[in-house]
Design an enzyme around this catalytic site. Structure first.
Site, PDB file in Angstrom:
ATOM      1  N   ARG A  60       0.797  -1.224   0.000  1.00  0.00           N
ATOM      2  CA  ARG A  60       0.000   0.000   0.000  1.00  0.00           C
ATOM      3  C   ARG A  60       0.827   1.270   0.000  1.00  0.00           C
ATOM      4  O   ARG A  60       0.583   2.185  -0.783  1.00  0.00           O
ATOM      5  CB  ARG A  60      -0.926   0.058   1.214  1.00  0.00           C
ATOM      6  CG  ARG A  60      -2.205  -0.667   1.037  1.00  0.00           C
ATOM      7  CD  ARG A  60      -2.624  -1.250   2.350  1.00  0.00           C
ATOM      8  NE  ARG A  60      -1.637  -2.231   2.765  1.00  0.00           N
ATOM      9  CZ  ARG A  60      -1.666  -3.505   2.394  1.00  0.00           C
ATOM     10  NH1 ARG A  60      -2.601  -3.944   1.638  1.00  0.00           N
ATOM     11  NH2 ARG A  60      -0.715  -4.348   2.780  1.00  0.00           N
ATOM     12  N   THR A  61       1.804   1.350   0.908  1.00  0.00           N
ATOM     13  CA  THR A  61       2.540   2.615   1.035  1.00  0.00           C
ATOM     14  C   THR A  61       3.296   2.905  -0.258  1.00  0.00           C
ATOM     15  O   THR A  61       3.301   4.031  -0.764  1.00  0.00           O
ATOM     16  CB  THR A  61       3.474   2.574   2.253  1.00  0.00           C
ATOM     17  OG1 THR A  61       2.706   2.186   3.390  1.00  0.00           O
ATOM     18  CG2 THR A  61       4.108   3.926   2.517  1.00  0.00           C
ATOM     19  N   LYS A  90      26.672  -3.985  -2.395  1.00  0.00           N
ATOM     20  CA  LYS A  90      28.140  -3.847  -2.438  1.00  0.00           C
ATOM     21  C   LYS A  90      28.677  -3.162  -1.202  1.00  0.00           C
ATOM     22  O   LYS A  90      29.860  -2.893  -1.086  1.00  0.00           O
ATOM     23  CB  LYS A  90      28.543  -3.050  -3.694  1.00  0.00           C
ATOM     24  CG  LYS A  90      28.033  -3.636  -4.992  1.00  0.00           C
ATOM     25  CD  LYS A  90      28.478  -2.750  -6.165  1.00  0.00           C
ATOM     26  CE  LYS A  90      27.708  -3.097  -7.429  1.00  0.00           C
ATOM     27  NZ  LYS A  90      27.896  -2.071  -8.467  1.00  0.00           N
ATOM     28  N   ARG A 111      11.491   3.943   3.249  1.00  0.00           N
ATOM     29  CA  ARG A 111      11.086   2.975   4.282  1.00  0.00           C
ATOM     30  C   ARG A 111      12.329   2.143   4.603  1.00  0.00           C
ATOM     31  O   ARG A 111      13.032   1.690   3.692  1.00  0.00           O
ATOM     32  CB  ARG A 111       9.972   2.076   3.760  1.00  0.00           C
ATOM     33  CG  ARG A 111       9.757   0.859   4.640  1.00  0.00           C
ATOM     34  CD  ARG A 111       8.523   0.083   4.271  1.00  0.00           C
ATOM     35  NE  ARG A 111       7.328   0.815   4.639  1.00  0.00           N
ATOM     36  CZ  ARG A 111       6.108   0.273   4.677  1.00  0.00           C
ATOM     37  NH1 ARG A 111       5.939  -0.993   4.362  1.00  0.00           N
ATOM     38  NH2 ARG A 111       5.064   0.991   5.032  1.00  0.00           N
ATOM     39  N   HIS A 139       5.345   5.939  11.446  1.00  0.00           N
ATOM     40  CA  HIS A 139       4.847   5.863  10.066  1.00  0.00           C
ATOM     41  C   HIS A 139       3.862   7.026   9.919  1.00  0.00           C
ATOM     42  O   HIS A 139       2.646   6.855   9.911  1.00  0.00           O
ATOM     43  CB  HIS A 139       4.160   4.512   9.863  1.00  0.00           C
ATOM     44  CG  HIS A 139       3.859   4.162   8.437  1.00  0.00           C
ATOM     45  ND1 HIS A 139       3.904   5.087   7.409  1.00  0.00           N
ATOM     46  CD2 HIS A 139       3.513   2.979   7.861  1.00  0.00           C
ATOM     47  CE1 HIS A 139       3.593   4.477   6.289  1.00  0.00           C
ATOM     48  NE2 HIS A 139       3.358   3.206   6.532  1.00  0.00           N
TER      49      HIS A 139
END
Ligand code: NCD
Length: 315
Positions: A60-61, A90, A111, A139
């Site tokens: 969703r986000t 890396k 995120r 959030h």
């Protein structure tokens, strides 16, 4: 301060940045965006590129941010799972990744599994950074869309009686919602969780200093009548080191149709940030009070459209 002074060019890292007025102005912008014709919307982010850096899974986000940007005429650079698909493999540091990405984009949505990474990224970057979830921290945009959903239904965010159930310790949406509701007077949240997943003492102490009443309850019997919303959450599997403990706790509180019929009020919104993994019976989905598969995710797109328009929008 007017609305553009509050938001233009700003990072969105925590609900700590907000006051009552900025939440109300943002909500007003959502209502405006919902009424704006497509052609006009497409000009708002025209020529802008926003990077979506998702170091943790998301449906969703990620999608609602991408949709919001595209509906405003902007474009995206999308990194899902940079842990495997980017130079992070890396050994590149988050600071270097951010400095690179800002050469290509006008804002970054991030995120990350570690608390504080969004803040750290914002300190490094010279472009706006939006926290799309930092570990068990916050959030903010999910909390804003959830509280917009409550506001849209009940027309106020004061004198609210809400119930929050599940993993209150690790649920970042919970942490941001408590902060959001504490900006408005006379709000009470009833908290129901397994005792291992109670809100941390630090969060409880912090809430005491704010204008919000938190009441811990132990069973469904104690749920008060006529809550404005019920907010169910998933037990956050990825935060457990002991998977047996997770298995033991994951379905402690299941929302059933029977419970809705017995305890929910006529106007109680039934909410969940999703994904759900068994803690809400699918039989609840068709209840008109259930908004987790409909209004809530839809408002997720609108709240992000409103935020991008204010932070980056061509005026
Ligand atoms: C939440 C999250 O990622 O914090 N989901 C979301 O963003 N809609 C809740 C969760 O994952 O349980």
């Amino acid at each position: 301060m007017n609305i553009s002074e509050i938001f233009f060019g700003k990072d969105i890292i925590s609900l700590d940045q907000f006051d009552r007025k900025s939440v109300e102005l943002l909500f007003r912008q959502v209502t405006k965006i919902k009424k704006t014709p497509t052609k006009k919307l497409l000009k708002i982010l025209s020529g802008k590129i926003i990077a979506l850096l998702f170091f943790e899974p998301s449906t969703r986000t990620f999608s609602s941010n991408a949709a919001a940007i595209k509906r405003l005429g902007g474009q995206t650079i999308e990194h899902q799972n940079p842990m495997q698909n980017s130079s992070v493999v890396k050994g590149e540091t988050i600071e270097d990744t951010i400095k690179m990405i800002e050469q290509y984009s006008d804002a970054i949505v991030i995120r990350h599994p570690l608390v504080g990474t969004a803040k750290k990224s914002a300190q490094v970057a010279n472009i706006p950074v939006i926290n799309a979830g930092d570990g068990i921290g916050e959030h903010p945009t999910q909390a804003l869309l959830d509280m917009f959903t409550v506001y849209e239904k009940h027309k106020h965010l004061n004198n609210i009686k809400g119930l929050m159930v599940g993993d209150l310790l690790n649920g970042r949406t919970i942490h941001s919602i408590i902060k959001c509701l504490s900006l408005f007077p006379n709000n009470t949240l009833y908290l129901l969780s397994p005792k291992q997943l109670r809100l941390s003492n630090k969060d409880l102490e912090e809430a005491k200093k704010r204008k919000i009443k938190l009441v811990e309850i132990k069973s469904f019997e104690e749920i008060p009548a006529d809550c404005h919303f019920w907010y169910w959450t998933r037990v956050q599997k990825e935060r457990f080191t002991d998977k047996r403990e997770y298995e033991k706790l994951k379905l402690t509180f299941i929302l059933t149709k029977k419970l809705v019929e017995k305890k929910a009020g006529k106007n109680t919104l039934i909410m969940h940030p999703l994904p759900r993994v068994g803690e809400i019976e699918t039989a609840v989905d068709t209840d008109p009070r259930a908004v987790y598969l409909t209004t809530e995710p839809k408002n997720g797109m609108y709240i992000r459209m409103a935020l991008f328009s204010l932070i980056l929008g061509n005026s």
